[in-house]
Design a protein around this motif. Structure first.
Motif, PDB file in Angstrom:
ATOM      1  N   GLU A 196     -89.553  44.720 -10.220  1.00  0.00           N
ATOM      2  CA  GLU A 196     -88.971  44.753 -11.516  1.00  0.00           C
ATOM      3  C   GLU A 196     -89.210  43.671 -12.407  1.00  0.00           C
ATOM      4  O   GLU A 196     -89.095  42.581 -11.955  1.00  0.00           O
ATOM      5  CB  GLU A 196     -87.471  45.217 -11.252  1.00  0.00           C
ATOM      6  CG  GLU A 196     -86.815  45.272 -12.735  1.00  0.00           C
ATOM      7  CD  GLU A 196     -85.295  45.600 -12.722  1.00  0.00           C
ATOM      8  OE1 GLU A 196     -84.523  45.603 -11.514  1.00  0.00           O
ATOM      9  OE2 GLU A 196     -84.719  45.881 -13.872  1.00  0.00           O
ATOM     10  N   ASN A 226     -87.275  47.638 -17.547  1.00  0.00           N
ATOM     11  CA  ASN A 226     -86.170  47.927 -18.389  1.00  0.00           C
ATOM     12  C   ASN A 226     -86.546  48.278 -19.818  1.00  0.00           C
ATOM     13  O   ASN A 226     -87.315  47.693 -20.571  1.00  0.00           O
ATOM     14  CB  ASN A 226     -85.027  46.852 -18.338  1.00  0.00           C
ATOM     15  CG  ASN A 226     -84.669  46.535 -17.094  1.00  0.00           C
ATOM     16  OD1 ASN A 226     -83.935  47.508 -16.528  1.00  0.00           O
ATOM     17  ND2 ASN A 226     -85.218  45.438 -16.494  1.00  0.00           N
ATOM     18  N   GLU A 246     -86.882  51.953 -16.453  1.00  0.00           N
ATOM     19  CA  GLU A 246     -85.574  52.057 -16.032  1.00  0.00           C
ATOM     20  C   GLU A 246     -84.629  52.053 -17.414  1.00  0.00           C
ATOM     21  O   GLU A 246     -84.649  51.345 -18.308  1.00  0.00           O
ATOM     22  CB  GLU A 246     -85.066  50.575 -15.324  1.00  0.00           C
ATOM     23  CG  GLU A 246     -85.827  50.483 -14.107  1.00  0.00           C
ATOM     24  CD  GLU A 246     -85.381  49.367 -13.200  1.00  0.00           C
ATOM     25  OE1 GLU A 246     -84.352  48.647 -13.714  1.00  0.00           O
ATOM     26  OE2 GLU A 246     -85.851  49.251 -11.940  1.00  0.00           O
ATOM     27  N   ASP A 299     -80.855  53.264 -14.258  1.00  0.00           N
ATOM     28  CA  ASP A 299     -80.368  52.072 -13.851  1.00  0.00           C
ATOM     29  C   ASP A 299     -78.925  51.979 -13.960  1.00  0.00           C
ATOM     30  O   ASP A 299     -78.132  52.677 -14.425  1.00  0.00           O
ATOM     31  CB  ASP A 299     -81.028  51.110 -14.715  1.00  0.00           C
ATOM     32  CG  ASP A 299     -81.125  49.562 -14.211  1.00  0.00           C
ATOM     33  OD1 ASP A 299     -80.502  49.433 -13.124  1.00  0.00           O
ATOM     34  OD2 ASP A 299     -81.459  48.808 -14.896  1.00  0.00           O
ATOM     35  N   LYS A 345     -80.664  54.041  -9.397  1.00  0.00           N
ATOM     36  CA  LYS A 345     -80.369  52.885  -8.890  1.00  0.00           C
ATOM     37  C   LYS A 345     -78.724  52.563  -9.068  1.00  0.00           C
ATOM     38  O   LYS A 345     -78.088  52.592 -10.091  1.00  0.00           O
ATOM     39  CB  LYS A 345     -80.967  51.868  -9.970  1.00  0.00           C
ATOM     40  CG  LYS A 345     -82.513  51.781  -9.899  1.00  0.00           C
ATOM     41  CD  LYS A 345     -83.084  50.520 -10.466  1.00  0.00           C
ATOM     42  CE  LYS A 345     -82.860  49.411  -9.702  1.00  0.00           C
ATOM     43  NZ  LYS A 345     -83.792  48.097 -10.469  1.00  0.00           N
TER      44      LYS A 345
HETATM   45 MG    MG Z   1     -83.054  47.257 -14.298  1.00  0.00          MG
END
Ligand code: MG
Ligand code: C2E
Ligand code: MG
Ligand code: MG
Length: 288
Positions: free
Chosen positions: A66, A121, A153, A183, A204
């Protein structure tokens, strides 16, 4: 309170008085200043990415990374993302900054010798105000990254404003071959309806539930419920914030697919993972 002073206010205020909090004023000024500084941060090379590994819960083999944004302020040093991302969202700056993050992360992943996944993200603001589909299409073309290696995400915040637009954007992104992960699952307001309405590929679990896994039967129950939900929907679940071997074992036993957290690795410059990406730390990457 010693720091709470009563000042006379000339205009406004029902009685001509209002509570005035010097610390609050300083904070507002700080925020504005920080917002101003953020406008120049990208051009002045103060932004950079760190990468945190994601791994198989059993073998602990790394399956991807990530990308996490960092801002090194010239006077304040490292500013935490939880502080500056909300500022960037409120000012709209997250649109150009998010575009920079995406390009940087995709270009980095495209250089690796192994086709690991790269998670980026994406803010709800980018979905509502930026042309995310066009941006992702162009970035994949520019960097040559295989779309199936990119995972975006998003948080449940995507639903809050314009759910219909979010649905269109996420659907078109998936048509490109990009995967979408939900997320921080469990911290939002409409978790279950979000899952039903949106085309997610992965869930997640928020790290707050993982943190208390061993000490709180409630957190353990929530994690098991999320894993059951993922299983029922055919979605893999990744747990974030895994710090201990005990947490990893509990997650493996409950059927969690992947983990991310300090146990596997802290966010770090990509050079720290050269053995995994197949690149030498100095093989042309910019060292920040
Ligand atoms: Mg994230
Ligand atoms: P997130 O996407 O949920 O990222 C995971 C956060 O958990 C990261 O915090 C990471 O450093 C932290 N973390 C990972 N493993 C552990 C662990 O084992 N223990 C603990 N205590 N923490 C762990 P970070 O880097 O401070 O980022 C905070 C949030 O800022 C991110 O949460 C994400 O929502 C946001 N963010 C970061 N980079 C970007 C970006 O490029 N764009 C956008 N829109 N948001 C970003
Ligand atoms: Mg998260
Ligand atoms: Mg988070």
């Amino acid at each position: 309170r010693a720091d709470m002073a009563l000042y006379e206010v000339k205009e406004g205020g029902r009685n001509g008085f209002a509570f005035y909090h010097p610390a609050l004023e300083t904070e507002t000024r700080n925020r504005r200043q920080l917002e101003q500084d953020l406008k120049r941060a990208e051009a002045e090379g103060q932004l950079f990415l760190q990468y945190q590994p994601q791994a198989d819960v059993r073998s602990c083999g790394i399956s991807g990374f990530e990308a996490l944004l960092r801002w090194r302020h010239p006077e304040r040093g490292l500013v935490p993302p939880d502080l500056f991302i909300p500022l960037a969202e409120a000012s709209g700056m997250i649109v150009p900054i998010g575009a920079w993050v995406l390009r940087e992360a995709c270009a980095e992943a495209a250089r690796w010798k192994v086709p690991l996944s790269i998670a980026v993200n994406v803010s709800p603001v980018q979905i509502q105000h930026g042309d995310l589909v066009e941006l992702v299409t162009a970035t994949l073309a520019e960097t040559g990254l295989d779309p199936t290696r990119l995972e975006l995400e998003v948080t449940e915040g995507v639903l809050l404003r314009d759910g219909a637009r979010a649905l269109t954007v996420l659907t078109r992104l998936r048509e490109l071959g990009v995967r979408i992960a939900l997320d921080d699952f469990g911290t939002g307001y409409s978790s279950l309806s979000t899952l039903r309405a949106f085309p997610f590929d992965k869930i997640k679990v928020d790290r707050s539930f993982v943190r208390d896994l061993a000490s709180s039967t409630e957190s353990a129950a929530i994690v098991r419920a999320v894993l059951g939900l993922g299983h029922g929907l055919g979605l893999p679940v990744i747990a974030e914030g895994v710090e201990t071997e005990e947490q990893r074992r509990a997650l493996a036993e409950s059927g969690c697919a992947d983990i991310q957290g300090y146990l596997i690795g802290r966010p770090a410059p990509i050079g720290a993972f050269a053995a995994v990406t197949g690149l030498r730390a100095d093989a042309g990457s910019v060292v920040h």
